[in-house]
Design a protein around this motif. Structure first.
Motif, PDB file in Angstrom:
ATOM      1  N   LEU A 431       0.842  -1.198   0.000  1.00  0.00           N
ATOM      2  CA  LEU A 431       0.000   0.000   0.000  1.00  0.00           C
ATOM      3  C   LEU A 431       0.872   1.240   0.000  1.00  0.00           C
ATOM      4  CD1 LEU A 431      -2.349  -1.163   2.898  1.00  0.00           C
ATOM      5  CD2 LEU A 431      -2.790  -1.449   0.462  1.00  0.00           C
ATOM      6  N   LEU A 432       0.469   2.229  -0.752  1.00  0.00           N
ATOM      7  CA  LEU A 432       1.055   3.564  -0.648  1.00  0.00           C
ATOM      8  C   LEU A 432       0.142   4.334   0.284  1.00  0.00           C
ATOM      9  CD1 LEU A 432       3.172   5.662  -1.686  1.00  0.00           C
ATOM     10  CD2 LEU A 432       1.469   6.322  -3.395  1.00  0.00           C
ATOM     11  N   ALA A 433       0.664   4.742   1.435  1.00  0.00           N
ATOM     12  CA  ALA A 433      -0.200   5.294   2.487  1.00  0.00           C
ATOM     13  C   ALA A 433       0.227   6.688   2.916  1.00  0.00           C
ATOM     14  CB  ALA A 433      -0.205   4.364   3.692  1.00  0.00           C
ATOM     15  N   ASP A 434      -0.766   7.505   3.200  1.00  0.00           N
ATOM     16  CA  ASP A 434      -0.587   8.833   3.799  1.00  0.00           C
ATOM     17  C   ASP A 434      -1.271   8.771   5.158  1.00  0.00           C
ATOM     18  OD1 ASP A 434      -0.420  11.508   4.457  1.00  0.00           O
ATOM     19  OD2 ASP A 434      -1.929  12.172   3.004  1.00  0.00           O
ATOM     20  N   GLY A 435      -0.520   8.369   6.206  1.00  0.00           N
ATOM     21  CA  GLY A 435      -1.145   8.087   7.492  1.00  0.00           C
ATOM     22  C   GLY A 435      -2.023   6.860   7.348  1.00  0.00           C
ATOM     23  N   SER A 436      -3.304   6.967   7.716  1.00  0.00           N
ATOM     24  CA  SER A 436      -4.252   5.857   7.565  1.00  0.00           C
ATOM     25  C   SER A 436      -4.994   5.913   6.235  1.00  0.00           C
ATOM     26  CB  SER A 436      -5.274   5.875   8.716  1.00  0.00           C
ATOM     27  OG  SER A 436      -4.653   5.580   9.931  1.00  0.00           O
ATOM     28  N   HIS A 437      -4.765   6.981   5.488  1.00  0.00           N
ATOM     29  CA  HIS A 437      -5.429   7.143   4.192  1.00  0.00           C
ATOM     30  C   HIS A 437      -4.601   6.411   3.138  1.00  0.00           C
ATOM     31  CE1 HIS A 437      -7.754  10.094   1.379  1.00  0.00           C
ATOM     32  NE2 HIS A 437      -7.736   8.857   0.905  1.00  0.00           N
ATOM     33  N   ILE A 438      -5.173   5.397   2.499  1.00  0.00           N
ATOM     34  CA  ILE A 438      -4.470   4.621   1.484  1.00  0.00           C
ATOM     35  C   ILE A 438      -4.585   5.330   0.139  1.00  0.00           C
ATOM     36  CG2 ILE A 438      -4.306   2.396   0.319  1.00  0.00           C
ATOM     37  CD1 ILE A 438      -3.539   2.477   3.366  1.00  0.00           C
ATOM     38  N   MET A 439      -3.433   5.762  -0.364  1.00  0.00           N
ATOM     39  CA  MET A 439      -3.391   6.458  -1.644  1.00  0.00           C
ATOM     40  C   MET A 439      -3.544   5.478  -2.808  1.00  0.00           C
ATOM     41  SD  MET A 439      -0.184   8.945  -0.697  1.00  0.00           S
ATOM     42  CE  MET A 439      -0.095   9.698  -2.328  1.00  0.00           C
ATOM     43  N   TRP A 440      -2.903   4.285  -2.628  1.00  0.00           N
ATOM     44  CA  TRP A 440      -2.896   3.319  -3.733  1.00  0.00           C
ATOM     45  C   TRP A 440      -2.780   1.908  -3.175  1.00  0.00           C
ATOM     46  CZ3 TRP A 440       1.944   2.480  -7.321  1.00  0.00           C
ATOM     47  CH2 TRP A 440       1.632   1.584  -8.348  1.00  0.00           C
ATOM     48  N   VAL A 441      -3.725   1.064  -3.547  1.00  0.00           N
ATOM     49  CA  VAL A 441      -3.588  -0.370  -3.307  1.00  0.00           C
ATOM     50  C   VAL A 441      -2.836  -0.889  -4.528  1.00  0.00           C
ATOM     51  CG1 VAL A 441      -4.768  -2.558  -2.897  1.00  0.00           C
ATOM     52  CG2 VAL A 441      -5.759  -0.428  -2.035  1.00  0.00           C
ATOM     53  N   VAL A 442      -1.545  -1.132  -4.364  1.00  0.00           N
ATOM     54  CA  VAL A 442      -0.666  -1.411  -5.504  1.00  0.00           C
ATOM     55  C   VAL A 442      -1.187  -2.590  -6.322  1.00  0.00           C
ATOM     56  CG1 VAL A 442       1.680  -2.018  -6.219  1.00  0.00           C
ATOM     57  CG2 VAL A 442       1.316  -0.473  -4.270  1.00  0.00           C
ATOM     58  N   GLY A 443      -1.327  -2.339  -7.627  1.00  0.00           N
ATOM     59  CA  GLY A 443      -1.886  -3.348  -8.524  1.00  0.00           C
ATOM     60  C   GLY A 443      -3.391  -3.247  -8.643  1.00  0.00           C
ATOM     61  N   HIS A 444      -3.990  -2.366  -7.812  1.00  0.00           N
ATOM     62  CA  HIS A 444      -5.448  -2.170  -7.845  1.00  0.00           C
ATOM     63  C   HIS A 444      -5.729  -0.666  -7.979  1.00  0.00           C
ATOM     64  CE1 HIS A 444      -6.333  -6.394  -6.769  1.00  0.00           C
ATOM     65  NE2 HIS A 444      -5.173  -6.309  -6.136  1.00  0.00           N
TER      66      HIS A 444
END
Length: 471
Positions: A431-444
């Motif tokens: 996951l690419l994350a900004d705190g608890s906010h997920i910016m990108w579920v990699v591959g999704h």
């Protein structure tokens, strides 16, 4: 002794006019002394009094006899007395704790219930009379801890690895709990009762060294008194000074917590950068304060604080298990503290992978939307919307993403379910994350919040090089 106790009560503002005091009375020497002293002072200080007795169900007929003794004692003096009956051994076994801890927990639960009941009755009565003022009468709980109890507590905390707050012993006032006898010794209490001709109950379990505190009472404290007859009093004086130091450190640590911590759903993130700028003594106190807030702090020792400090030096993914189910896990931003009982983290394995990510930031990307990558493993984000800084990690409790342009949030767990992503894969997804906010579920998918639009000025381009070769 009565004058000494009165001065002690006034020094710590334990009792005010119109207070109601609920005295915890076991029937032993200490609690009977407490009750007699309060009865002698109640007219002078202007408070009312009632009694709670907790029958633990440990000593059979002896335990029931103690309850009868307390009931009779209070009845002779016109004092309201409420007796709570428990089966402490069964409770201890069911909750996985020792009988000492179980008894203590049930005693204080009884005090709390009695306090709540009295406050409720007082409010209803005052309302009926038309003079309810929001609870002018304060209800406090008096326990019979004395000078020697404090010394035993300090030693007990010392040998089990407590920090400054544990070595500070028993506080004279703790919330709505007061300890008027903390300024007098067990010997003074017994002399007082002897002069008054007052009988009291004897608890046979106090003579047994099965319990840790009894070992301290029967073996360690007598040796210390041989070295210095005023050992318990000197320990109390040291405890007073330690409480002052602890209060100051606590005040400073509370201020710094607001600078270093971010509250998230189901936990707290301790950000490494501001935390590591603090002095070591403040770092330790901050961690202790935080753990007390999260799980009560009763089982926290120096060992847990040192383990948490060491976690800041370790790689992302490492974790420490804390009392009462709490877990501390190293992440890229710092250390994440969450309640492992509520939701098992899917990020129990460290991210140890040969794959790599590359990051580029483009300035002044306005009016160039046609150049945004459409590839599965290369994504673009509005750089200026990143709040805490980004990192690559596995999932954590509280993670979420924004699923549409209206800003609707969805828990990551629900997203996985909706997308029918197998449970085993969820544990390993990056996951690419900004705190608890997920910016990108990699591959999704990416979070709609970070999408590039006509107002974007700077773009973060992220490429995952562990994806399909064609990407």
């Amino acid at each position: 002794m009565l004058q000494k106790i009165e001065l002690y009560i006034r020094k710590y503002h334990m009792i005010d006019t119109k207070d109601h005091i609920i005295a915890g009375v076991s029937g032993g020497a200490d609690s009977i002394c407490l009750l007699l002293v309060l009865l002698q002072l109640k007219e002078k200080l202007g408070f009312t009094i009632s009694v709670v007795h907790v029958e633990h169900g440990i000593r059979g007929s002896d335990s029931l006899a103690d309850a009868a003794f307390v009931r009779h004692f209070c009845g002779q003096r016109g004092i309201a007395c409420h007796i709570y009956h428990y089966a402490v051994p069964e409770y201890a076994k069911a909750h996985g704790m020792g009988e000492e801890e179980a008894g203590r927990r049930l005693r204080y639960a009884s005090f709390g219930a009695e306090k709540k009941a009295y406050e409720g009755y007082h409010a209803s009565f005052s309302a009926e009379k038309g003079n309810y003022d929001g609870g002018a009468d304060r209800v406090k709980i008096a326990t019979a801890h004395h000078l020697d109890d404090n010394g035993e507590t300090m030693l007990f905390h010392l040998v089990r690895g407590s920090g400054i707050s544990g070595l500070a012993g028993i506080a004279p006032v703790y919330g709505d709990i007061i300890r008027p006898l903390l300024c007098v010794s067990r010997m003074e209490i017994e002399q007082y009762l002897e002069q008054a001709g007052q009988a009291y109950c004897m608890d046979a379990t106090n003579d047994s060294d099965v319990y840790a505190r009894n070992k301290i009472r029967h073996q360690l404290m007598p040796i210390l008194r041989q070295i210095n007859s005023q050992a318990a009093r000197h320990m109390y004086q040291a405890a007073e000074e330690l409480r002052e130091v602890d209060a100051y450190l606590n005040k400073q640590a509370q201020k710094k917590l607001h600078e270093c911590c971010k509250s998230e759903e189901n936990g707290v993130l301790i950000e490494a950068a501001p935390f590591e700028r603090q002095e070591l003594v403040l770092q330790k106190e901050m961690l202790h304060c935080l753990l007390v807030k999260l799980e009560g702090g009763r089982d926290i020792t120096r060992k847990h604080i040192h383990e948490l400090l060491a976690l800041f030096e370790k790689q992302a993914g490492r974790q420490v298990h804390l009392p009462r189910g709490w877990v501390a896990r190293r992440c890229y931003e710092g250390v994440w503290l969450y309640d492992g009982k509520k939701e098992k983290s899917g990020a129990e394995l460290a991210i140890d992978m040969p794959q790599q990510f590359s990051f580029r930031v483009f300035e002044d990307f306005s009016n160039k939307l046609s150049q945004i990558s459409k590839k599965k493993y290369t994504k673009c984000f509005d750089y200026d919307k990143i709040k805490f800084g980004f990192c690559i990690r596995n999932r954590l409790p509280g993670d979420y993403l924004v699923i549409n342009d209206s800003g609707c949030r969805q828990k990551l767990k629900k997203y996985f379910v909706n997308e029918k992503i197998p449970a085993k894969e969820r544990e390993q997804l990056l996951l690419l994350a900004d705190g608890s906010h997920i910016m990108w579920v990699v591959g999704h998918r990416i979070s709609s919040f970070y999408k590039v639009d006509a107002y974007t000025r700077r773009i973060l381009e992220v490429t995952f090089h562990g994806g399909e070769e064609s990407e």
